[in-house]
Design a protein around this motif. Structure first.
Motif, short mmCIF file in Angstrom:
data_model
loop_
_atom_site.label_atom_id
_atom_site.label_comp_id
_atom_site.label_asym_id
_atom_site.label_seq_id
_atom_site.Cartn_x
_atom_site.Cartn_y
_atom_site.Cartn_z
N ARG A 86 80.36 68.64 43.46
CA ARG A 86 80.12 68.12 42.11
C ARG A 86 80.39 66.63 41.99
O ARG A 86 80.16 66.05 40.93
CB ARG A 86 81.00 68.86 41.10
N CYS A 87 80.91 66.01 43.04
CA CYS A 87 81.31 64.60 42.94
C CYS A 87 80.10 63.71 42.64
O CYS A 87 79.10 63.75 43.35
CB CYS A 87 81.97 64.15 44.25
N PRO A 88 80.19 62.89 41.60
CA PRO A 88 79.04 62.05 41.24
C PRO A 88 78.71 60.99 42.28
O PRO A 88 77.58 60.51 42.32
CB PRO A 88 79.48 61.42 39.91
N ARG A 89 79.67 60.60 43.12
CA ARG A 89 79.43 59.54 44.09
C ARG A 89 79.04 60.05 45.47
O ARG A 89 78.89 59.27 46.41
CB ARG A 89 80.66 58.63 44.20
N VAL A 90 78.90 61.35 45.59
CA VAL A 90 78.41 61.93 46.84
C VAL A 90 76.89 61.82 46.84
O VAL A 90 76.24 62.13 45.85
CB VAL A 90 78.85 63.39 46.97
N THR A 91 76.30 61.39 47.92
CA THR A 91 74.86 61.20 47.97
C THR A 91 74.16 62.54 48.20
O THR A 91 74.77 63.52 48.66
CB THR A 91 74.47 60.24 49.10
N ALA A 92 72.86 62.56 47.90
CA ALA A 92 72.08 63.77 48.15
C ALA A 92 72.05 64.10 49.63
O ALA A 92 72.11 65.27 50.02
CB ALA A 92 70.66 63.59 47.61
N GLY A 93 71.99 63.06 50.48
CA GLY A 93 71.98 63.29 51.92
C GLY A 93 73.25 63.96 52.40
O GLY A 93 73.21 64.79 53.32
N GLN A 94 74.39 63.62 51.78
CA GLN A 94 75.64 64.27 52.13
C GLN A 94 75.67 65.69 51.56
O GLN A 94 76.07 66.64 52.24
CB GLN A 94 76.81 63.46 51.60
N ARG A 95 75.24 65.84 50.32
CA ARG A 95 75.29 67.15 49.67
C ARG A 95 74.44 68.19 50.39
O ARG A 95 74.77 69.38 50.41
CB ARG A 95 74.86 66.97 48.20
N ILE A 96 73.34 67.74 50.99
CA ILE A 96 72.48 68.66 51.74
C ILE A 96 73.26 69.37 52.84
O ILE A 96 72.99 70.53 53.17
CB ILE A 96 71.28 67.89 52.34
N ARG A 97 74.24 68.68 53.40
CA ARG A 97 74.99 69.25 54.51
C ARG A 97 75.88 70.41 54.08
O ARG A 97 76.53 71.05 54.92
CB ARG A 97 75.82 68.14 55.20
#
Length: 439
Positions: A86-97
């Motif tokens: 849920r972190c707003p500063r996490v990128t989509a590329g990181q969240r995909i993992r």
């Protein structure tokens, strides 16, 4: 890395620091470190395990390198992984993992999206892959499409799976409002339904009359804000509006201009003036009129929605506000870049504290404010990187400012590590309580 470069003289100050180490001071300093944006990545895993840490601030208040992200994404504590999703500063590329995470809570967090309106969405294929998880498929029917991110719902609507696509395309549009239905609701027992129809366009005149005499003051207040009513007709309804009442933003007022907008600005009805404060067509004179309004929500909404308001109004509104969003006023254009040094001698401690937001204020003034009689001002100043290291160490030692000083980005990393090493539950200082930077 800390913002303040540690010189040889500073190294001596750190070596000579004799900080008190006990449960109270350690707890306060760890709380401050949790909010420190300069906390090195290497210390984040350690603070996440610390019993005194504010995990929410650690997780949501920082940028995430790929290395640190991968460490937390593999953490055994599902709460941390869910928060990471849920972190707003996490990128989509990181969240995909994280889409192969075994826990349902993490996967639903990815579908619901971060707590930020402008966060970067995942690609459609990633949402559809998450939806293939059996536990997710069982859970989705319990959600309305509006409870998930728009990107996720759009991806599901385009899915080959007809059941999933049908769920995503499902709407919750209300039943069309007819004169017969309106009369039924107006005569019904639900004040919530009567309130909800009070602003419906094209209500029959007899329904408006019925709602205007409704025993529920909330219903009367809503119907009193209809566009076709005159000021006299509004006053005759007997509406009730307090400072704490949350009223809807009226679409017809937001769209008003010219004479109609002026009538809203000058209306005796606070509900009309509150919506008028959000209108993008306000003139300079109308802004000035609303800035002098005796209804606090009018002034708050004016500051939240208009850039052309004076700095002093934003400051006064911030000091008066008791709403959860008051901190957003500090990023108002009237504050950012403004000369705030004149507030340094204000009798209101909150105004003096705001001086630290002025990046052109001299370091000498910040140092002076760090010795203010009010602990609130000293705490605000303790965050500031313009402080000398010697003064920062003094504030770190003071129980009233220890938390704020530990949140200062200029705190040397050596002291950050020492704070995390301080034991909780014993009266002993950590090993090497006066850390050395070496020569």
């Amino acid at each position: 890395m800390s913002v303040i470069d540690v010189t040889e003289e500073d190294a001596l100050l750190i070596d000579e620091a004799r900080l008190s180490w006990n449960d109270e001071t350690t707890h306060a300093r760890v709380q401050g470190l949790s909010r420190n944006p300069a906390l090195p990545d290497t210390l984040v895993p350690r603070i996440l395990e610390h019993p005194a840490a504010d995990i929410v601030h650690v997780m949501y208040g920082r940028d995430w390198s790929d290395e640190l992200f991968d460490i937390v994404a593999a953490h055994p504590d599902v709460r941390l992984r869910e928060m990471l999703a849920r972190c707003p500063r996490v990128t989509a590329g990181q969240r995909i993992r994280m889409i192969d995470d075994p826990d349902l809570h993490v996967l639903m967090a990815l579908l619901e999206g971060p707590f930020a309106a402008r966060s970067e969405p995942l690609p459609g294929w990633a949402y559809r892959k998450i939806a293939e998880h059996p536990a997710v498929r069982r859970r989705l029917p319990l959600y309305f499409p509006t409870e998930l991110s728009r990107a996720a719902v759009a991806a599901f609507a385009a899915a080959d799976d007809e059941e999933l696509a049908a769920w995503a395309r499902a709407t919750s549009e209300p039943e069309p409002m007819t004169a017969e239905r309106a009369r039924t609701i107006a005569a019904g027992d639900s004040p919530w339904e009567r309130r909800d129809i009070a602003l419906e366009p094209d209500l029959p005149a007899d329904v408006i009359v019925t709602l205007s005499a409704d025993p529920d003051p909330r219903v009367r207040t809503y119907v009193s804000m209809r566009p076709e009513l005159s000021e006299a007709e509004r006053a005759a309804i007997g509406y009730q509006v307090s400072t704490h009442d949350r009223l809807p933003r009226l679409d017809w007022v937001l769209a008003a201009d010219g004479a109609q907008l002026q009538r809203c600005v000058s209306s005796a009805h606070p509900g009309l003036r509150r919506s008028a404060a959000c209108n993008t067509r306000l003139t300079t004179d109308q802004i000035a009129e609303l800035a002098a309004d005796d209804d606090f929500p009018v002034r708050l909404l004016l500051c939240e929605n208009q850039e052309a308001v004076p700095t002093d109004l934003v400051v006064r509104t911030y000091l008066e506000a008791r709403v959860i969003t008051r901190g957003e006023l500090l990023s108002h254009p009237a504050i950012v870049g403004a000369d705030l040094t004149g507030y340094a001698d204000s009798p209101h401690w909150g105004a003096r504290a705001l001086v630290v937001l002025d990046r052109r204020a001299p370091a000498e003034l910040i140092e002076r404010l760090s010795r203010d009689e009010h602990p609130g001002v000293r705490s605000w100043a303790a965050h500031d990187t313009r402080l000398s290291l010697q003064r920062l160490l003094e504030l770190l030692e003071d129980p009233e400012t220890a938390t704020a000083a530990a949140a200062n980005p200029g705190l040397p990393a050596e002291l950050m590590a020492a704070i995390l090493e301080a034991p909780i539950g014993s009266g002993d200082p950590p090993p090497g309580a006066a850390p050395s930077t070496g020569s």
